[in-house]
Write a protein that holds these residues in place. Sequence first.
Motif, PDB file in Angstrom:
ATOM      1  N   LYS A  87       0.834  -1.204   0.000  1.00  0.00           N
ATOM      2  CA  LYS A  87       0.000   0.000   0.000  1.00  0.00           C
ATOM      3  C   LYS A  87       0.869   1.255   0.000  1.00  0.00           C
ATOM      4  CE  LYS A  87      -3.896  -2.224   2.247  1.00  0.00           C
ATOM      5  NZ  LYS A  87      -4.686  -2.356   3.462  1.00  0.00           N
ATOM      6  N   ALA A  88       1.945   1.237   0.769  1.00  0.00           N
ATOM      7  CA  ALA A  88       2.834   2.400   0.812  1.00  0.00           C
ATOM      8  C   ALA A  88       3.496   2.619  -0.551  1.00  0.00           C
ATOM      9  CB  ALA A  88       3.896   2.204   1.895  1.00  0.00           C
ATOM     10  N   THR A  89       3.900   1.545  -1.186  1.00  0.00           N
ATOM     11  CA  THR A  89       4.535   1.646  -2.501  1.00  0.00           C
ATOM     12  C   THR A  89       3.560   2.238  -3.508  1.00  0.00           C
ATOM     13  OG1 THR A  89       5.912  -0.271  -2.010  1.00  0.00           O
ATOM     14  CG2 THR A  89       5.691   0.324  -4.315  1.00  0.00           C
ATOM     15  N   ALA A  90       2.325   1.766  -3.479  1.00  0.00           N
ATOM     16  CA  ALA A  90       1.320   2.293  -4.403  1.00  0.00           C
ATOM     17  C   ALA A  90       1.068   3.775  -4.130  1.00  0.00           C
ATOM     18  CB  ALA A  90       0.023   1.495  -4.271  1.00  0.00           C
ATOM     19  N   TYR A  91       1.006   4.160  -2.868  1.00  0.00           N
ATOM     20  CA  TYR A  91       0.777   5.551  -2.498  1.00  0.00           C
ATOM     21  C   TYR A  91       1.899   6.441  -3.024  1.00  0.00           C
ATOM     22  CZ  TYR A  91       0.461   9.757   0.335  1.00  0.00           C
ATOM     23  OH  TYR A  91       0.400  11.051   0.745  1.00  0.00           O
ATOM     24  N   PHE A  92       3.144   6.037  -2.754  1.00  0.00           N
ATOM     25  CA  PHE A  92       4.271   6.866  -3.173  1.00  0.00           C
ATOM     26  C   PHE A  92       4.441   6.867  -4.686  1.00  0.00           C
ATOM     27  CE2 PHE A  92       5.639   6.211   1.310  1.00  0.00           C
ATOM     28  CZ  PHE A  92       5.599   7.543   1.663  1.00  0.00           C
ATOM     29  N   ALA A  93       4.043   5.801  -5.351  1.00  0.00           N
ATOM     30  CA  ALA A  93       4.096   5.787  -6.815  1.00  0.00           C
ATOM     31  C   ALA A  93       3.109   6.799  -7.374  1.00  0.00           C
ATOM     32  CB  ALA A  93       3.785   4.389  -7.338  1.00  0.00           C
ATOM     33  N   ARG A  94       1.908   6.879  -6.784  1.00  0.00           N
ATOM     34  CA  ARG A  94       0.922   7.866  -7.215  1.00  0.00           C
ATOM     35  C   ARG A  94       1.416   9.279  -6.945  1.00  0.00           C
ATOM     36  NH1 ARG A  94      -3.426   6.612  -3.865  1.00  0.00           N
ATOM     37  NH2 ARG A  94      -2.822   4.470  -3.616  1.00  0.00           N
ATOM     38  N   GLU A  95       2.023   9.488  -5.776  1.00  0.00           N
ATOM     39  CA  GLU A  95       2.535  10.820  -5.420  1.00  0.00           C
ATOM     40  C   GLU A  95       3.637  11.252  -6.384  1.00  0.00           C
ATOM     41  OE1 GLU A  95       1.673  13.167  -3.032  1.00  0.00           O
ATOM     42  OE2 GLU A  95      -0.105  11.900  -2.938  1.00  0.00           O
ATOM     43  N   SER A  96       4.516  10.332  -6.756  1.00  0.00           N
ATOM     44  CA  SER A  96       5.610  10.711  -7.654  1.00  0.00           C
ATOM     45  C   SER A  96       5.078  11.027  -9.057  1.00  0.00           C
ATOM     46  CB  SER A  96       6.665   9.602  -7.730  1.00  0.00           C
ATOM     47  OG  SER A  96       6.162   8.463  -8.366  1.00  0.00           O
ATOM     48  N   LEU A  97       3.964  10.423  -9.452  1.00  0.00           N
ATOM     49  CA  LEU A  97       3.371  10.749 -10.747  1.00  0.00           C
ATOM     50  C   LEU A  97       2.828  12.167 -10.725  1.00  0.00           C
ATOM     51  CD1 LEU A  97       1.422   7.514 -11.744  1.00  0.00           C
ATOM     52  CD2 LEU A  97       3.435   8.475 -12.848  1.00  0.00           C
ATOM     53  N   HIS A  98       2.217  12.570  -9.611  1.00  0.00           N
ATOM     54  CA  HIS A  98       1.664  13.922  -9.495  1.00  0.00           C
ATOM     55  C   HIS A  98       2.779  14.956  -9.490  1.00  0.00           C
ATOM     56  CE1 HIS A  98      -2.395  12.566  -9.024  1.00  0.00           C
ATOM     57  NE2 HIS A  98      -2.103  11.834  -7.954  1.00  0.00           N
ATOM     58  N   VAL A  99       3.900  14.659  -8.865  1.00  0.00           N
ATOM     59  CA  VAL A  99       5.019  15.595  -8.784  1.00  0.00           C
ATOM     60  C   VAL A  99       5.662  15.773 -10.154  1.00  0.00           C
ATOM     61  CG1 VAL A  99       7.314  15.948  -7.795  1.00  0.00           C
ATOM     62  CG2 VAL A  99       5.437  15.143  -6.358  1.00  0.00           C
ATOM     63  N   THR A 100       5.833  14.717 -10.902  1.00  0.00           N
ATOM     64  CA  THR A 100       6.507  14.817 -12.202  1.00  0.00           C
ATOM     65  C   THR A 100       5.616  15.481 -13.244  1.00  0.00           C
ATOM     66  OG1 THR A 100       5.781  12.584 -12.774  1.00  0.00           O
ATOM     67  CG2 THR A 100       7.978  12.810 -11.820  1.00  0.00           C
ATOM     68  N   ARG A 101       4.317  15.482 -13.074  1.00  0.00           N
ATOM     69  CA  ARG A 101       3.406  16.111 -14.033  1.00  0.00           C
ATOM     70  C   ARG A 101       3.338  17.629 -13.828  1.00  0.00           C
ATOM     71  NH1 ARG A 101      -1.729  11.984 -14.184  1.00  0.00           N
ATOM     72  NH2 ARG A 101      -0.637  10.311 -15.219  1.00  0.00           N
ATOM     73  N   SER A 102       3.692  18.100 -12.667  1.00  0.00           N
ATOM     74  CA  SER A 102       3.589  19.529 -12.377  1.00  0.00           C
ATOM     75  C   SER A 102       4.617  20.355 -13.091  1.00  0.00           C
ATOM     76  CB  SER A 102       3.717  19.784 -10.883  1.00  0.00           C
ATOM     77  OG  SER A 102       2.709  19.087 -10.210  1.00  0.00           O
TER      78      SER A 102
END
Length: 102
Positions: A87-102
């Motif tokens: 669950k933590a891996t999935a959470y941080f993977a989603r967060e890193s996608l949001h950061v790289t799109r900005s």
Amino acid sequence: MRKQQRYTPEFRSEAVKLVLEQGLQQSVAAKRLSVPEGTLATWVAAVKSSTQPLPPGSRSAADVMAENAKLRKELAEARMERDILKKATAYFARESLHVTRS
């Protein structure tokens, strides 16, 4: 009249190990080994109630059951930790996608 079957001590020992150490049900082990279920139950009961010293390298049924309980508990904890990490891996993977799109 049926001829009485004789079993070697080694065969008896291995049959009892199937039940006590590997957790196989007596009925299943008896069927696999072509031994009457009552005979196998007698062997298992004799080992469980035995006060004779065990041969080197073997363990009592109580020791095996205690280790089994300990290992089941450790396995449950490891599975819980694995699920948390997933669950933590999935959470941080989603967060890193949001950061790289900005």
